[in-house]
Design a protein around this motif. Structure first.
Motif, PDB file in Angstrom:
ATOM      1  N   ARG A  30       0.876  -1.170   0.000  1.00 36.47           N
ATOM      2  CA  ARG A  30       0.000   0.000   0.000  1.00 36.47           C
ATOM      3  C   ARG A  30       0.909   1.215   0.000  1.00 36.47           C
ATOM      4  NH1 ARG A  30      -3.842   2.041   4.984  1.00 36.47           N
ATOM      5  NH2 ARG A  30      -4.430   4.034   4.049  1.00 36.47           N
ATOM      6  N   GLN A  31       0.716   2.096  -0.973  1.00 39.81           N
ATOM      7  CA  GLN A  31       1.670   3.196  -1.154  1.00 39.81           C
ATOM      8  C   GLN A  31       1.144   4.548  -0.693  1.00 39.81           C
ATOM      9  OE1 GLN A  31       2.575   1.605  -5.439  1.00 39.81           O
ATOM     10  NE2 GLN A  31       4.234   2.975  -4.865  1.00 39.81           N
ATOM     11  N   ARG A  32      -0.164   4.669  -0.468  1.00 42.24           N
ATOM     12  CA  ARG A  32      -0.749   5.954  -0.087  1.00 42.24           C
ATOM     13  C   ARG A  32      -1.303   5.879   1.330  1.00 42.24           C
ATOM     14  NH1 ARG A  32      -3.918   5.246  -4.892  1.00 42.24           N
ATOM     15  NH2 ARG A  32      -5.796   5.613  -3.650  1.00 42.24           N
ATOM     16  N   TYR A  33      -0.959   6.890   2.134  1.00 43.86           N
ATOM     17  CA  TYR A  33      -1.423   6.961   3.515  1.00 43.86           C
ATOM     18  C   TYR A  33      -1.767   8.402   3.877  1.00 43.86           C
ATOM     19  CZ  TYR A  33       0.571   2.286   4.208  1.00 43.86           C
ATOM     20  OH  TYR A  33       0.870   0.952   4.117  1.00 43.86           O
ATOM     21  N   GLN A  34      -2.676   8.545   4.824  1.00 47.75           N
ATOM     22  CA  GLN A  34      -2.873   9.817   5.503  1.00 47.75           C
ATOM     23  C   GLN A  34      -1.920   9.838   6.691  1.00 47.75           C
ATOM     24  OE1 GLN A  34      -4.843  12.443   4.876  1.00 47.75           O
ATOM     25  NE2 GLN A  34      -6.017  11.621   3.156  1.00 47.75           N
ATOM     26  N   LEU A  35      -1.218  10.953   6.881  1.00 52.59           N
ATOM     27  CA  LEU A  35      -0.270  11.009   7.998  1.00 52.59           C
ATOM     28  C   LEU A  35      -0.936  10.704   9.325  1.00 52.59           C
ATOM     29  CD1 LEU A  35       2.128  14.016   7.311  1.00 52.59           C
ATOM     30  CD2 LEU A  35       2.701  11.597   7.422  1.00 52.59           C
ATOM     31  N   GLN A  36      -2.185  11.131   9.483  1.00 52.52           N
ATOM     32  CA  GLN A  36      -2.874  10.922  10.753  1.00 52.52           C
ATOM     33  C   GLN A  36      -3.117   9.435  11.034  1.00 52.52           C
ATOM     34  OE1 GLN A  36      -6.293  13.299   9.937  1.00 52.52           O
ATOM     35  NE2 GLN A  36      -7.456  11.632   9.001  1.00 52.52           N
ATOM     36  N   GLU A  37      -3.031   8.583  10.003  1.00 60.10           N
ATOM     37  CA  GLU A  37      -3.162   7.141  10.199  1.00 60.10           C
ATOM     38  C   GLU A  37      -1.937   6.555  10.887  1.00 60.10           C
ATOM     39  OE1 GLU A  37      -4.533   4.625   6.839  1.00 60.10           O
ATOM     40  OE2 GLU A  37      -4.364   6.481   5.680  1.00 60.10           O
ATOM     41  N   LEU A  38      -0.797   7.202  10.753  1.00 60.47           N
ATOM     42  CA  LEU A  38       0.486   6.641  11.172  1.00 60.47           C
ATOM     43  C   LEU A  38       0.878   7.220  12.526  1.00 60.47           C
ATOM     44  CD1 LEU A  38       2.216   7.000   7.696  1.00 60.47           C
ATOM     45  CD2 LEU A  38       1.008   4.998   8.601  1.00 60.47           C
ATOM     46  N   GLU A  39       0.641   6.457  13.564  1.00 59.21           N
ATOM     47  CA  GLU A  39       0.853   6.945  14.927  1.00 59.21           C
ATOM     48  C   GLU A  39       2.313   7.329  15.165  1.00 59.21           C
ATOM     49  OE1 GLU A  39       0.193   5.444  19.557  1.00 59.21           O
ATOM     50  OE2 GLU A  39      -0.214   4.100  17.881  1.00 59.21           O
ATOM     51  N   GLY A  40       2.504   8.546  15.645  1.00 55.08           N
ATOM     52  CA  GLY A  40       3.838   9.012  16.008  1.00 55.08           C
ATOM     53  C   GLY A  40       4.719   9.403  14.841  1.00 55.08           C
ATOM     54  N   PHE A  41       4.176   9.439  13.622  1.00 55.42           N
ATOM     55  CA  PHE A  41       5.028   9.654  12.457  1.00 55.42           C
ATOM     56  C   PHE A  41       5.413  11.120  12.260  1.00 55.42           C
ATOM     57  CE2 PHE A  41       6.406   9.031   8.037  1.00 55.42           C
ATOM     58  CZ  PHE A  41       7.157   7.881   8.223  1.00 55.42           C
ATOM     59  N   VAL A  42       4.458  12.038  12.500  1.00 56.95           N
ATOM     60  CA  VAL A  42       4.764  13.466  12.335  1.00 56.95           C
ATOM     61  C   VAL A  42       5.861  13.908  13.300  1.00 56.95           C
ATOM     62  CG1 VAL A  42       3.837  15.799  12.565  1.00 56.95           C
ATOM     63  CG2 VAL A  42       2.534  14.064  11.334  1.00 56.95           C
ATOM     64  N   PRO A  43       5.773  13.564  14.598  1.00 55.86           N
ATOM     65  CA  PRO A  43       6.890  13.925  15.494  1.00 55.86           C
ATOM     66  C   PRO A  43       8.216  13.322  15.062  1.00 55.86           C
ATOM     67  CG  PRO A  43       4.958  13.301  16.770  1.00 55.86           C
ATOM     68  CD  PRO A  43       4.662  12.960  15.341  1.00 55.86           C
ATOM     69  N   LEU A  44       8.182  12.098  14.524  1.00 57.10           N
ATOM     70  CA  LEU A  44       9.429  11.463  14.077  1.00 57.10           C
ATOM     71  C   LEU A  44      10.055  12.234  12.922  1.00 57.10           C
ATOM     72  CD1 LEU A  44      11.507   9.205  14.084  1.00 57.10           C
ATOM     73  CD2 LEU A  44       9.932   7.825  12.702  1.00 57.10           C
ATOM     74  N   LEU A  45       9.245  12.682  11.967  1.00 60.21           N
ATOM     75  CA  LEU A  45       9.778  13.472  10.861  1.00 60.21           C
ATOM     76  C   LEU A  45      10.410  14.761  11.368  1.00 60.21           C
ATOM     77  CD1 LEU A  45       6.989  13.085   8.126  1.00 60.21           C
ATOM     78  CD2 LEU A  45       9.099  11.775   8.395  1.00 60.21           C
ATOM     79  N   SER A  46       9.764  15.386  12.356  1.00 61.68           N
ATOM     80  CA  SER A  46      10.316  16.611  12.939  1.00 61.68           C
ATOM     81  C   SER A  46      11.652  16.340  13.617  1.00 61.68           C
ATOM     82  CB  SER A  46       9.328  17.213  13.943  1.00 61.68           C
ATOM     83  OG  SER A  46       8.116  17.563  13.318  1.00 61.68           O
ATOM     84  N   LEU A  47      11.741  15.216  14.324  1.00 61.83           N
ATOM     85  CA  LEU A  47      12.994  14.857  14.997  1.00 61.83           C
ATOM     86  C   LEU A  47      14.119  14.620  13.990  1.00 61.83           C
ATOM     87  CD1 LEU A  47      11.727  12.416  17.760  1.00 61.83           C
ATOM     88  CD2 LEU A  47      12.832  14.612  18.133  1.00 61.83           C
ATOM     89  N   LEU A  48      13.792  13.963  12.896  1.00 54.95           N
ATOM     90  CA  LEU A  48      14.800  13.724  11.864  1.00 54.95           C
ATOM     91  C   LEU A  48      15.377  15.038  11.347  1.00 54.95           C
ATOM     92  CD1 LEU A  48      13.026  10.938   9.754  1.00 54.95           C
ATOM     93  CD2 LEU A  48      15.053  10.638  11.169  1.00 54.95           C
ATOM     94  N   CYS A  49      14.482  16.005  11.104  1.00 53.91           N
ATOM     95  CA  CYS A  49      14.939  17.295  10.578  1.00 53.91           C
ATOM     96  C   CYS A  49      15.751  18.065  11.617  1.00 53.91           C
ATOM     97  CB  CYS A  49      13.736  18.118  10.116  1.00 53.91           C
ATOM     98  SG  CYS A  49      12.927  17.417   8.659  1.00 53.91           S
ATOM     99  N   GLN A  50      15.322  18.016  12.870  1.00 54.76           N
ATOM    100  CA  GLN A  50      16.083  18.681  13.934  1.00 54.76           C
ATOM    101  C   GLN A  50      17.489  18.112  14.025  1.00 54.76           C
ATOM    102  OE1 GLN A  50      13.903  18.324  17.609  1.00 54.76           O
ATOM    103  NE2 GLN A  50      12.858  20.259  17.314  1.00 54.76           N
ATOM    104  N   GLU A  51      17.590  16.796  13.979  1.00 56.41           N
ATOM    105  CA  GLU A  51      18.904  16.163  14.090  1.00 56.41           C
ATOM    106  C   GLU A  51      19.757  16.466  12.864  1.00 56.41           C
ATOM    107  OE1 GLU A  51      21.834  14.607  15.995  1.00 56.41           O
ATOM    108  OE2 GLU A  51      19.842  14.701  16.907  1.00 56.41           O
TER     109      GLU A  51
END
Length: 318
Positions: free
Chosen positions: A151-172
């Motif tokens: 499955r290639q398409r997702y809503q970000l809100q479906e993926l628990e904890g994913f938005v904070p993880l993306l933010s952490l990646l960018c901060q690092e």
């Protein structure tokens, strides 16, 4: 969509020639071709950072630009739409992506995307070898043809904890002092999250009994990190002796159950301290919440694992 991703410090191009931006993307993010609209002069912008073996970028072409590629070959693309819309065509399907949607492009998938004038995307380039390593670490059976996201398409809100993880990646990625081991740690977390949350062809059911048991115990620990988890409790959960439990952790995690639990607690604390959306009032309260009663030892362990004091992590997110 509002997310704390790459900042102006990562800016490479501002209102530039789209062909110049495309050339840079070919070099760092993935091979492709662009086709510009017949009318107008689009102005493209790009932010880019490397994080261990990942590449992170935010891109906008400023016009209705069509991006194509026969295949990405040895990389995956994780693309999040931030603004505007983007038409995706693939294997007889079409879909208009809107802000907050995520697209995962497999290495052998053809790429055919048309950006709107106001389209902006956040893209992560992920080497195939990272997913192979993750499967080996988890004792999952690596597919002979490689990992495919079914499955290639997702809503970000479906993926628990994913938005904070993306933010952490960018901060690092934008940290003033680069710490390669920490960056590699984040890259592995991202890949583990992808394999854990998304539908793939990876067969977890092919695990041996001991590895399957370890996975269940790891899930139990993850759900109960704020509780005092003892080895006796874990042995009871696994229906095995303490001696077998220690052998299980040695085989699967190369450490003791106690050390594994402490590492997972530290990892969760670090995520909370780094996440600007996490309601953390102070380090002491958070440490106690996860059962770290000796604050001096907690700070020392945290520094050994992340290269800085917990108070420094908290300050940096503001």
């Amino acid at each position: 969509m509002q997310m704390h991703l790459l900042s102006e410090r990562s800016r490479v191009f501002v209102q530039a020639d789209p062909h110049a931006v495309s050339g840079y993307v070919n070099q760092h993010v993935g091979s492709h071709c662009i086709r510009l609209p017949r009318a107008g002069q689009p102005q493209a912008s790009l932010q880019h950072r490397a994080l261990a073996s990942l590449d992170l970028c935010s891109i906008s072409y400023g016009g209705s630009v069509r991006v194509t590629s026969p295949a990405l070959e040895s990389i995956y693309h994780l693309q999040v739409l931030l603004r505007g819309h983007c038409l995706w065509r693939g294997r007889g399907q079409e879909h208009y992506f809107t802000p907050g949607e995520l697209l995962l492009i497999n290495p052998d998938d053809p790429v055919d995307l048309t950006y709107s004038d106001d389209c902006e995307k956040f893209i992560i380039k992920i080497p195939t070898r990272l997913l192979e390593t993750a499967c080996q670490e988890q004792r999952w059976q690596y597919p002979g043809q490689g990992v495919r996201f079914l499955r290639q398409r997702y809503q970000l809100q479906e993926l628990e904890g994913f938005v904070p993880l993306l933010s952490l990646l960018c901060q690092e990625a934008e940290a003033l002092e680069s710490m390669p081991k920490v960056q590699e740690h984040y890259a592995h977390i991202l890949v583990g999250k992808l394999l854990g949350l998304m539908q793939t062809n990876v067969q977890r059911g092919a695990l041996g009994a001991s590895a399957a048991t370890f996975e269940r115990i790891a899930d139990y620990i993850e759900r109960n990190l704020k509780h005092d988890i003892g080895c006796e409790e874990l042995a009871q959960q696994a229906r095995m002796s303490l001696r077998s439990l220690y052998a299980l952790f040695e085989r699967n995690a190369r450490t003791t159950p106690k050390n594994y639990i402490r590492q997972q607690k530290l990892q969760r604390v670090h995520a909370c301290l780094s996440d600007p959306y996490s309601p953390v009032r102070n380090v002491t309260e958070l440490a106690l919440d996860f059962g770290f009663l000796h604050l001096g030892r907690f700070a020392q362990s945290y520094r050994q694992q992340y290269g800085e004091l917990p108070s420094d992590t908290l300050k940096r997110r503001h």
